[in-house]
Design an enzyme around this catalytic site. Structure first.
Site, mmCIF file in Angstrom:
data_model
loop_
_atom_site.group_PDB
_atom_site.id
_atom_site.type_symbol
_atom_site.label_atom_id
_atom_site.label_comp_id
_atom_site.label_asym_id
_atom_site.label_seq_id
_atom_site.Cartn_x
_atom_site.Cartn_y
_atom_site.Cartn_z
ATOM 1 N N ASP A 149 34.954 56.536 40.111
ATOM 2 C CA ASP A 149 34.111 55.452 40.620
ATOM 3 C C ASP A 149 32.688 55.701 40.129
ATOM 4 O OD1 ASP A 149 33.228 53.326 42.150
ATOM 5 O OD2 ASP A 149 33.270 54.404 44.044
ATOM 6 N N GLU A 155 29.283 53.591 35.997
ATOM 7 C CA GLU A 155 28.591 52.616 35.114
ATOM 8 C C GLU A 155 27.559 53.316 34.244
ATOM 9 O OE1 GLU A 155 29.219 52.175 38.432
ATOM 10 O OE2 GLU A 155 30.979 51.035 37.815
ATOM 11 N N ASP A 158 34.022 46.366 44.170
ATOM 12 C CA ASP A 158 33.657 46.146 45.565
ATOM 13 C C ASP A 158 33.581 44.675 45.928
ATOM 14 O OD1 ASP A 158 33.562 48.861 45.671
ATOM 15 O OD2 ASP A 158 31.380 49.005 45.619
#
Ligand SMILES: *[C@@H]1O[C@H](CO)[C@@H](O)[C@H](O)[C@H]1NC(C)=O
Ligand SMILES: *[C@@H]1O[C@H](CO)[C@@H](O)[C@H](O)[C@H]1NC(C)=O
Ligand SMILES: *[C@@H]1O[C@H](CO)[C@@H](O)[C@H](O)[C@H]1NC(C)=O
Ligand SMILES: *[C@@H]1O[C@H](CO)[C@@H](O)[C@H](O)[C@H]1NC(C)=O
Ligand SMILES: *[C@@H]1O[C@H](CO)[C@@H](O)[C@H](O)[C@H]1NC(C)=O
Ligand SMILES: *[C@@H]1O[C@H](CO)[C@@H](O)[C@H](O)[C@H]1NC(C)=O
Ligand SMILES: *[C@@H]1O[C@H](CO)[C@@H](O)[C@H](O)[C@H]1NC(C)=O
Ligand SMILES: *[C@@H]1O[C@H](CO)[C@@H](O)[C@H](O)[C@H]1NC(C)=O
Ligand SMILES: *[C@@H]1O[C@H](CO)[C@@H](O)[C@H](O)[C@H]1NC(C)=O
Ligand SMILES: *[C@@H]1O[C@H](CO)[C@@H](O)[C@H](O)[C@H]1NC(C)=O
Length: 876
Positions: free
Chosen positions: A435, A438, A574
């Site tokens: 997770d 980015e 999300d």
């Protein structure tokens, strides 16, 4: 995972403002463009020089005077076009990250399926379909602009163009063509606003016409805006790339005039086919942020079992960590010995366990945190140009980021995985969840004092839940009483063309690593930002492989780049609990499964952020039963939403899991096919009905595998749905009733209900024959041991089924010992005439029991033959 400090709007879908750098198109079109010279054609390759055709227009920098053009017919269906600056080594996506596809050596341009032609001055080019001369891509009248930090290519498309792809985004599957901007710049995008850049980057689109489907892939990892607009011209749609670095590296794919699946396969030849995943990964996954201790985790496992809902894999979010640092467990809340007890219990019950691992490592020069010190010793952290660590602000507070380009990073990552996730002494996870890659940072711009922001934002947050007794008994059979609901050189810092990045005032470094961060090989985040998550995916895949050589991995990531499917699966990030998000999940999933070649995909079932409702969660449990990756997950501030929390949801989950498990081998076979040649696991309707324009817009119905049409209820409080059925023959899956729309073939498999996939594999098969309009049906089945990368280790069983003229032929190789039988064969849509006939298996009559339901037209033959060789069922 929730990003701190974002505004949260409730209710409707969030939508980002459309406002990138805007320049009057006539100003850009008036740029001089380039003139072609020195054209050299050699076999399938054309090389030429491009010279600036006048005074530069210098819109976002200085026009580069001299460029080189190379066009190669790489296969009969693929043209590779590259425009770069010969005087300068510009950034290109490294081959180590994105291996280039192989060429077939002898393509003849004039007979290829698509062709390239050009005008000399100003230079413009066209890609057209050879058979029809139809123009698919044309830069005519739109000057090519090539500046150091601004590249612009613009094509004209037909009015009403059907364009799909260019993700990751939450737009409808068929992209809106009015005033649309698609921005590619990885972003931790809480609640996934429509029209904003999200986690991943897939600069590819499929364009579908009644005359055929083709594709365009721009291999470039720099930030970009792709603008689609139908108001600039009366009779055309324009599609414009605005890219802030790298080169123009296009792959044009011919697709096909009749079969969009061909295009998907051609794209797979470029980006690679999806990795196979373990059989068990198609079972139900349960997760949440906010399981406060090992006791909560064990209780959820117990409660699923008590509710008779098959739970395959239990997950734990960052809650298990001490101070939210990766590769640690909190000694009070998740003592290692008790987590190991949970893993042992799960494995004894043929269930699995997955933990979250983030990339950011707590910056702890003065503390005894070994993963930080080992990485510092190996010098594997991402750095700023002055050699200091590029610091971020993530869950554990101030962090460093692994540099995935560092030559020793794999050694570091493998070692951390082998140490922490060690079966003997650590936590023996079965898959990995990555997770925040980015990579995400919580530091607000201008982020001048990151240490102070860590204090302001209270990172890591203190734990407030009561500390459990470390000896609390777990997995005691007492089913706990459940309450109905439980709470729970360039200016890279600021380039002249500002992409429409939705983070913090559009600054490129906002909420992520500084774009001037420099990798060990000298590359900067400005160029490589969009591949950070994909690189972590590869490293994690390899680290899992090193722990368990020869076995397939399940790694689920948030950030992806083109080609990520070769290593990982993906969840859609999300989202939040709303009917809009429930509906959007189908378009999101189709993007990944049917275009980007990342078929192991799903969104958080029942919604991640905010609070779900009983009816939404019940519907979502059912829709989620048809996600390839089926996981219920939510946030620490939301109410609990495990399926057993409400009787209605539990019933919906049991029903859909029954269907999913009966179709498990059908899904597994389709996934295997996807792995072999890129055939999409899920399909939008127009892939199967390409000549039917009514299908082009549909993104609330989809095909699950080759033969099953899923049409979920899409409105709150509704118990029915109006669906579109193309001209074909369909059968209701539950009643077997025949529904005429007219045309293709359908066939499925099923085995009765089981609580785990291990148990499922011991059940007999049933064959369901659903003849198409022409009265025939066909299908296939692939079975292997479900976990070996080299399936030949334990053998494979590959069976073809075909039905026609009252004969079912089952034929194939049976190298994997299934150890089960075919218990029954059901023939749907059978006339009374066929119903009156006797069925015989391999000519042995009298051994089988046949019955006919005249009302439904279903013939049911109980045969009970061992499934270890081919056979025939004949009705005569
Ligand atoms: C290209 O061919 C080589 C050798 O056959 C193979 O190892 C490689 O995987 C191929 N690359 C792609 C992208 O298909
Ligand atoms: C290229 O060929 C197409 C199809 O024949 C034609 O329509 C187009 O005008 C040509 N373009 C150029 C630039 O020559
Ligand atoms: C689309 O064109 C209109 C003018 O017709 C313009 O106002 C708008 O900004 C354009 N949108 C984009 C995304 O370029
Ligand atoms: C890189 O960015 C950081 C953060 O803005 C800044 O402090 C530093 O001076 C920059 N370094 C260079 C060489 O641009
Ligand atoms: C979700 O429900 C909890 C408990 O009722 C409540 O505290 C919280 O504010 C709700 N969240 C939202 C976003 O409505
Ligand atoms: C669905 O029903 C609930 C309960 O009656 C109601 O509160 C809600 O507004 C309804 N939703 C819609 C979209 O009609
Ligand atoms: C449906 O398809 C059949 C061929 O399978 C064709 O004969 C028929 O005309 C089609 N009907 C419609 C309404 O398009
Ligand atoms: C596959 O074969 C290996 C080696 O013979 C064996 O250890 C393993 O248990 C087998 N796996 C399965 C799932 O049958
Ligand atoms: C399949 O059936 C055909 C004819 O019925 C037979 O010739 C062939 O050997 C069979 N193939 C396999 C793999 O069993
Ligand atoms: C028929 O039944 C006998 C006895 O149960 C069994 O041995 C034989 O395998 C069966 N034949 C078929 C074709 O199922």
């Amino acid at each position: 995972m929730h990003l701190l400090g974002e505004l949260v709007f409730l209710g409707a879908l969030l939508s980002a403002q459309v406002s990138a750098t805007w320049t009057d198109p006539s100003v850009l079109d008036a740029c001089p463009g380039y003139t072609v010279s020195n054209v050299v054609t050699e076999g399938p390759t054309l090389n030429a020089d491009l010279t600036l055709a006048g005074e530069g227009c210098n819109v976002f920098g200085t026009d580069i005077p001299q460029l080189s053009l190379s066009v190669t017919y790489e296969t009969d269906a693929r043209i590779h076009l590259k425009i770069s600056d010969p005087s300068n080594t510009r950034y290109e996506v490294p081959e180590s990250v994105f291996p280039r596809p192989n060429n077939s050596s002898s393509v003849s341009p004039s007979s290829a399926q698509i062709q390239f032609n050009y005008t000399e001055s100003p230079f413009s080019f066209t890609i057209f379909r050879t058979s029809t001369s139809e123009v698919l891509f044309s830069t005519a009248n739109h000057a090519l602009i090539f500046e150091s930090q601004y590249l612009r290519v613009k094509t004209s498309l037909p009015k009403g163009a059907n364009i799909y792809g260019l993700g990751e985004h939450t737009n409808p599957f068929r992209l809106p063509t009015t005033n649309t901007i698609l921005t590619l710049w990885s972003r931790d995008s809480y609640e996934v606003p429509i029209g904003s850049n999200l986690y991943g980057n897939h600069p590819v689109y499929f364009e579908h016409r009644t005359t055929g489907t083709h594709g365009v892939f721009l291999l470039n990892s720099n930030g970009m805006d792709i603008k689609i607009n139908d108001t600039e011209s009366d009779d055309q749609v324009t599609l414009e790339y605005n890219v802030i670095g790298g080169i123009l590296d296009f792959y044009f794919l011919a697709g096909s005039e009749n079969d969009p699946l061909e295009l998907a396969k051609q794209y797979a030849e470029v980006v690679g086919v999806p990795a196979e995943v373990p059989y068990w990964s198609f079972g139900l996954h349960q997760c949440r942020f906010g399981y406060n201790s090992f006791v909560d985790v064990a209780d959820v496992v117990t409660n699923y079992s008590a509710a008779q809902i098959p739970l395959e894999t239990m997950w734990t979010d960052i809650d298990y960590m001490q101070g939210r640092r990766i590769f640690t467990v909190d000694p009070n809340y998740f003592p290692l010995a008790r987590v190991r007890d949970i893993v042992d219990y799960l494995h004894q019950h043929d269930q699995k366990y997955i933990l979250m691992t983030d990339p950011a490592v707590a910056y702890t020069p003065d503390e005894d945190y070994a993963p930080y010190h080992r990485g510092t010793e190996m010098d594997v952290w991402l750095k700023l140009p002055n050699g200091s660590f590029s610091l971020g602000l993530v869950w554990p507070g101030v962090t460093v980021y692994p540099d995935w380009f560092h030559p020793d990073i794999q050694t570091y990552w493998n070692n951390e995985f082998e140490t922490f996730y060690n079966p003997e002494s650590g936590i023996d996870i079965d898959g990995a969840w990555i997770d925040m890659n980015e990579p995400s940072s919580f530091c607000f711009q201008p982020c001048t004092d990151i240490f102070n922001q860590a204090i302001q934002q209270a990172l890591p947050p203190p734990r407030t839940a009561p500390i459990p007794d470390p000896n609390t008994p777990i997995f005691v059979n007492s089913s706990k009483t459940l309450t109905k609901r439980v709470e729970a050189t360039d200016n890279i810092m600021d380039p002249p063309y500002e992409i429409n990045n939705a983070a913090d005032g559009r600054v490129l470094s906002a909420k992520t690593a500084w774009v001037n961060s420099t990798h060990a090989n000298g590359l900067v985040e400005y160029d490589t930002h969009n591949i950070y998550g994909s690189m972590m995916s590869v490293s994690t895949h390899l680290a899992m492989l090193a722990r368990r050589p020869g076995l397939r991995t399940l790694v689920i990531t948030r950030s992806t780049f083109a080609g990520a499917g070769r290593y990982v699966g993906k969840w859609l990030g999300d989202n939040f609990s709303s009917w809009g998000m429930y509906r959007q999940s189908i378009a999101g999933m189709l993007g990944f499964a049917s275009i980007y070649q990342v078929p192991m995909v799903g969104s958080d079932i029942c919604g991640y952020a905010e609070n779900t409702t009983e009816t939404l969660c019940a519907r979502w449990a059912m829709l989620g039963g048809f996600y390839p990756f089926m996981r219920n997950h939510n946030s620490d501030t939301s109410i609990s939403q495990e399926y057993y929390r409400w009787p209605l949801v539990a019933e919906a989950a049991r029903n859909v899991l029954d269907i999913r498990y009966r179709l498990m081998d059908y899904l597994y076979t389709a996934f295997h096919t996807s792995h072999l040649d890129g055939t999409p696991l899920l399909q939008p309707l127009f892939f199967k009905y390409p000549k039917d324009p009514s299908t082009y817009l549909i993104d609330l119905q989809f095909l699950y595998g080759p033969s099953i049409l899923v049409s979920p209820v899409t409105e709150e409080n509704s118990t029915s749905v109006t669906i579109y059925l193309p001209n074909d023959t369909f059968y209701d899956f539950l009643t077997f009733e025949k529904i005429e729309g007219q045309g293709a073939n359908h066939l499925g498999y099923k085995s009765p209900r089981a609580m785990t996939t291990t148990e499922l594999r011991q059940r007999d098969f049933e064959i369901l024959i659903a003849p198409g309009t022409d009265g025939t049906a066909k299908g296939s089945l692939y079975v292997d041991d479900g976990e070996s990368i080299d399936a030949s280790v334990n053998g494979t069983t590959e069976v073809e089924f075909s039905f026609g003229d009252n004969v079912l032929t089952v034929n194939g190789t049976f190298g994997f010992d299934l150890g089960v039988s075919i218990s029954r064969v059901r023939l749907l849509g059978a006339s009374a005439d066929v119903g009156a006939k006797n069925a015989s298996v391999n000519g042995l009559q009298g051994n089988v029991t046949t019955s006919y339901d005249a009302e439904k037209g279903v013939v049911d033959v109980e045969i009970g033959v061992p499934f270890d060789k081919g056979f025939e069922v004949v009705w005569n």
